[in-house]
Scaffold this active site. Structure first.
Site, PDB file in Angstrom:
ATOM      1  N   ASP A  93      38.178  -2.307-114.202  1.00  0.00           N
ATOM      2  CA  ASP A  93      38.579  -0.909-114.030  1.00  0.00           C
ATOM      3  C   ASP A  93      37.387  -0.061-113.568  1.00  0.00           C
ATOM      4  O   ASP A  93      36.306  -0.137-114.148  1.00  0.00           O
ATOM      5  CB  ASP A  93      39.144  -0.374-115.357  1.00  0.00           C
ATOM      6  CG  ASP A  93      40.020   0.851-115.147  1.00  0.00           C
ATOM      7  OD1 ASP A  93      39.625   1.761-114.400  1.00  0.00           O
ATOM      8  OD2 ASP A  93      41.123   0.890-115.728  1.00  0.00           O
ATOM      9  N   THR A 130      44.082   5.110-112.360  1.00  0.00           N
ATOM     10  CA  THR A 130      44.237   3.765-112.911  1.00  0.00           C
ATOM     11  C   THR A 130      45.673   3.226-112.887  1.00  0.00           C
ATOM     12  O   THR A 130      45.917   2.137-112.383  1.00  0.00           O
ATOM     13  CB  THR A 130      43.706   3.747-114.355  1.00  0.00           C
ATOM     14  OG1 THR A 130      42.324   4.103-114.295  1.00  0.00           O
ATOM     15  CG2 THR A 130      43.853   2.392-115.002  1.00  0.00           C
ATOM     16  N   ASN A 151      48.832   9.145-114.062  1.00  0.00           N
ATOM     17  CA  ASN A 151      48.674   8.509-115.372  1.00  0.00           C
ATOM     18  C   ASN A 151      49.601   9.149-116.401  1.00  0.00           C
ATOM     19  O   ASN A 151      49.927   8.544-117.414  1.00  0.00           O
ATOM     20  CB  ASN A 151      47.234   8.612-115.853  1.00  0.00           C
ATOM     21  CG  ASN A 151      46.307   7.663-115.097  1.00  0.00           C
ATOM     22  OD1 ASN A 151      46.750   6.686-114.501  1.00  0.00           O
ATOM     23  ND2 ASN A 151      45.019   7.957-115.131  1.00  0.00           N
ATOM     24  N   ASP A 296      40.486  -1.048-109.521  1.00  0.00           N
ATOM     25  CA  ASP A 296      41.592  -0.152-109.162  1.00  0.00           C
ATOM     26  C   ASP A 296      41.134   1.049-108.336  1.00  0.00           C
ATOM     27  O   ASP A 296      41.912   1.603-107.564  1.00  0.00           O
ATOM     28  CB  ASP A 296      42.341   0.299-110.421  1.00  0.00           C
ATOM     29  CG  ASP A 296      41.409   0.851-111.490  1.00  0.00           C
ATOM     30  OD1 ASP A 296      40.170   0.678-111.384  1.00  0.00           O
ATOM     31  OD2 ASP A 296      41.915   1.465-112.448  1.00  0.00           O
ATOM     32  N   HIS A 297      39.887   1.457-108.525  1.00  0.00           N
ATOM     33  CA  HIS A 297      39.369   2.654-107.838  1.00  0.00           C
ATOM     34  C   HIS A 297      37.876   2.720-108.083  1.00  0.00           C
ATOM     35  O   HIS A 297      37.332   1.927-108.857  1.00  0.00           O
ATOM     36  CB  HIS A 297      40.049   3.916-108.372  1.00  0.00           C
ATOM     37  CG  HIS A 297      39.947   4.035-109.874  1.00  0.00           C
ATOM     38  ND1 HIS A 297      38.759   4.280-110.527  1.00  0.00           N
ATOM     39  CD2 HIS A 297      40.862   3.881-110.855  1.00  0.00           C
ATOM     40  CE1 HIS A 297      38.966   4.286-111.833  1.00  0.00           C
ATOM     41  NE2 HIS A 297      40.234   4.041-112.069  1.00  0.00           N
ATOM     42  N   HIS A 406      37.560  10.138-110.913  1.00  0.00           N
ATOM     43  CA  HIS A 406      38.212   9.500-109.770  1.00  0.00           C
ATOM     44  C   HIS A 406      39.619  10.051-109.703  1.00  0.00           C
ATOM     45  O   HIS A 406      40.063  10.716-110.645  1.00  0.00           O
ATOM     46  CB  HIS A 406      38.205   7.977-109.932  1.00  0.00           C
ATOM     47  CG  HIS A 406      38.835   7.519-111.204  1.00  0.00           C
ATOM     48  ND1 HIS A 406      40.189   7.318-111.338  1.00  0.00           N
ATOM     49  CD2 HIS A 406      38.296   7.286-112.424  1.00  0.00           C
ATOM     50  CE1 HIS A 406      40.451   6.942-112.582  1.00  0.00           C
ATOM     51  NE2 HIS A 406      39.325   6.919-113.274  1.00  0.00           N
TER      52      HIS A 406
END
Ligand SMILES: *[C@@H]1O[C@H](CO)[C@@H](O)[C@H](O)[C@H]1NC(C)=O
Ligand SMILES: *[C@@H]1O[C@H](CO)[C@@H](O)[C@H](O)[C@H]1NC(C)=O
Ligand SMILES: [Zn+2]
Length: 470
Positions: A93, A130, A151, A296-297, A406
């Site tokens: 992550d 995420t 999210n 994921d980022h 992010h």
């Protein structure tokens, strides 16, 4: 005649050649010479062209002869011990592209060196958060189509809240890989992944194969549990497995991407990859397993002097569904979104809003098309794009915090993560151009040789990444 700035003026009397800058000088220079000189120049040009052509042809001949005797085309390697392909999808992550160079990462680099890497990283979907991204990776769908648009969000039809702990199938649209495998009669296992606990279609989150999220389970335990699947008889080994690490996202939010604690977290995640590789080697399956290592980022540093306040924009708190970096606003029905956007942009342009130049507000239908962030009722009608590193808050507060964030536009480079893949169908030491993570679904179904559900990846993508079978 000189070429001036008003080239775009269309004067019908001007000869077109006069608009070509290279023509004006050279033609006048040539026309001053005698015709004999021109002929001489022409003949020598012709001669040198012939010589060059002949040389090129003989080199090409030599090259093709050499190529014919040495097979240069890399093809997929056959499985050694495993009876059928296995894909292990691993998420780190918030592993920003470039973290792999912050410190020694011998294990990640081993995969890079003998595998295939997106040379400039993996592009997340928008919003670069995420849950939307993890679920795009396993469904091949943009968030507007898989339903996890943030999210946390509110379903406007029912008023129900989605949170990261919501496991009712109604939220989770599309067909994740574990469900696809289950539909095809193949086994899948999940050691954590957003959406994996959701019982959907033929996937009922089976006990031994589907772990309920528990952040206290050590990374070592997660790796060891995945390794134990390879001790099962070949028909029991899941064809698709997930493995998830919360780090280095956790440290990134707290301390920002450039902190020694990030470096420590990277070292730790790398050592988990090492533990996994050793375990696979001990079982004689390392070269057989297709490992796809992604994040994921990314992550960017934030600080409280880079703030935009909604109080300055006359937007009351109850209208806000999410602040930052994805500003999402649903005004009450007596305030048409179009008017709200117009008023916000007027204020932003007026210069009266601190840092106003770092926020752009759109009706969701008018967002750049490349973001694919409109086709869902769950996406509120007004979306603000915040520049990299800036945050939106309601009210001025005294605190001065620095950290990381992010969720920004997925075109921002700091939001990129990594794509590193190793296995029988991945070229060794191969670099491929960056791509969006919605392509991964088709990549996995191609390796497993199964049909997948319709999605937003391109059908031909796996061909561009995987080695031909023979
Ligand atoms: C979560 O994992 C920890 C560590 O393995 C364990 O002690 C704890 O009981 C688990 N919690 C739940 C709810 O299963
Ligand atoms: C994404 O895929 C879904 C499902 O196939 C489809 O309905 C949608 O139109 C696609 N969207 C884009 C932008 O390709
Ligand atoms: Zn995060």
């Amino acid at each position: 005649m000189a070429i001036t700035a008003n080239e775009e003026d269309d004067h019908p009397n001007t000869p077109t050649t006069a608009l070509l800058p290279f023509n004006t000088d050279s033609s006048s220079a040539l026309s001053n010479r005698k015709p004999a000189t021109i002929t001489l120049i022409f003949i020598s040009l012709l001669l040198s062209t012939c010589i060059a052509l002949a040389a090129a042809l003989s080199f090409a001949f030599l090259f093709f002869r050499a190529a014919a005797s040495i097979p240069t085309r890399e093809v997929a390697r056959p499985l050694g011990k495993l009876k059928s392909p296995v894909v292990l999808l691993i998420s780190m992550d918030g592993f920003r592209f470039g973290y792999q160079f912050k410190t020694e990462t011998p294990n990640i680099h081993r995969l890079i060196k003998s595998g295939t890497e997106a040379e400039l990283g993996l592009i997340p979907v928008f919003p670069s958060l995420t849950f939307p991204n993890h679920y795009s990776i396993v469904t091949g769908l943009y968030p507007a189509y898989h339903g996890i648009v943030n999210n946390f969000f509110i379903d406007p039809a029912t008023g129900d809240f989605f949170t990261m702990a919501s496991h009712e199938p109604k939220w989770w649209l599309g067909e994740p890989l574990w469900e696809t495998l289950s539909n095809r009669g193949l086994k899948a296992s999940t050691y954590f992944w957003p959406g994996s606990e959701v019982k959907k279609g033929s996937w009922d989150c089976p006990n031994e194969y589907c772990m309920i999220y528990n952040g206290s389970v050590t990374f070592e335990d997660r790796v060891d549990s995945v390794l134990r699947f390879f001790d099962l008889s070949s028909s029991e080994i899941p064809s698709f497995m997930t493995l998830y690490f919360e780090d280095p996202d956790h440290q990134g939010h707290k301390f920002g991407p450039d902190d020694p604690r990030i470096t420590e977290a990277i070292t730790r995640v790398d050592s988990m990859i090492g533990r996994l590789i050793s375990g696979l080697e001990e079982r004689g399956v390392f070269e057989d397993v297709s490992i796809i290592l992604v994040g994921d980022h990314g992550m960017v540093g934030t600080c409280d002097k880079k703030l935009i306040y909604l109080d300055d924009l006359e937007i009351p708190k109850p209208w806000i569904q999410s602040y930052s970096p994805l500003l999402a606003i649903r005004p009450p029905s007596d305030h048409p979104p179009k008017e709200v956007v117009a008023r916000m942009n007027e204020l932003l342009k007026s210069g009266s809003v601190v840092n106003g130049e770092y926020l752009r507000v759109y009706l969701k239908e008018e967002l750049p098309r490349r973001l694919h962030y409109a086709a869902s009722d769950r996406i509120p009608p007004i979306i603000g794009l915040v520049e990299e590193g800036f945050k939106v808050e309601q009210t001025r507060l005294k605190r001065q915090e620095c950290g990381g964030s992010h969720g920004y536009d997925n075109a921002v480079f700091s939001m990129r993560s990594v794509f590193i893949a190793h296995g029988p169908q991945f070229g060794r030491g191969r670099k491929v151009p960056s791509f969006e993570n919605v392509q991964i679904y088709n990549l996995v179904t191609s390796i497993l040789n199964i049909d997948g559900a319709p999605n937003n990846g391109t059908e031909s993508f796996p061909l561009s990444i995987l080695l031909p079978r023979h």
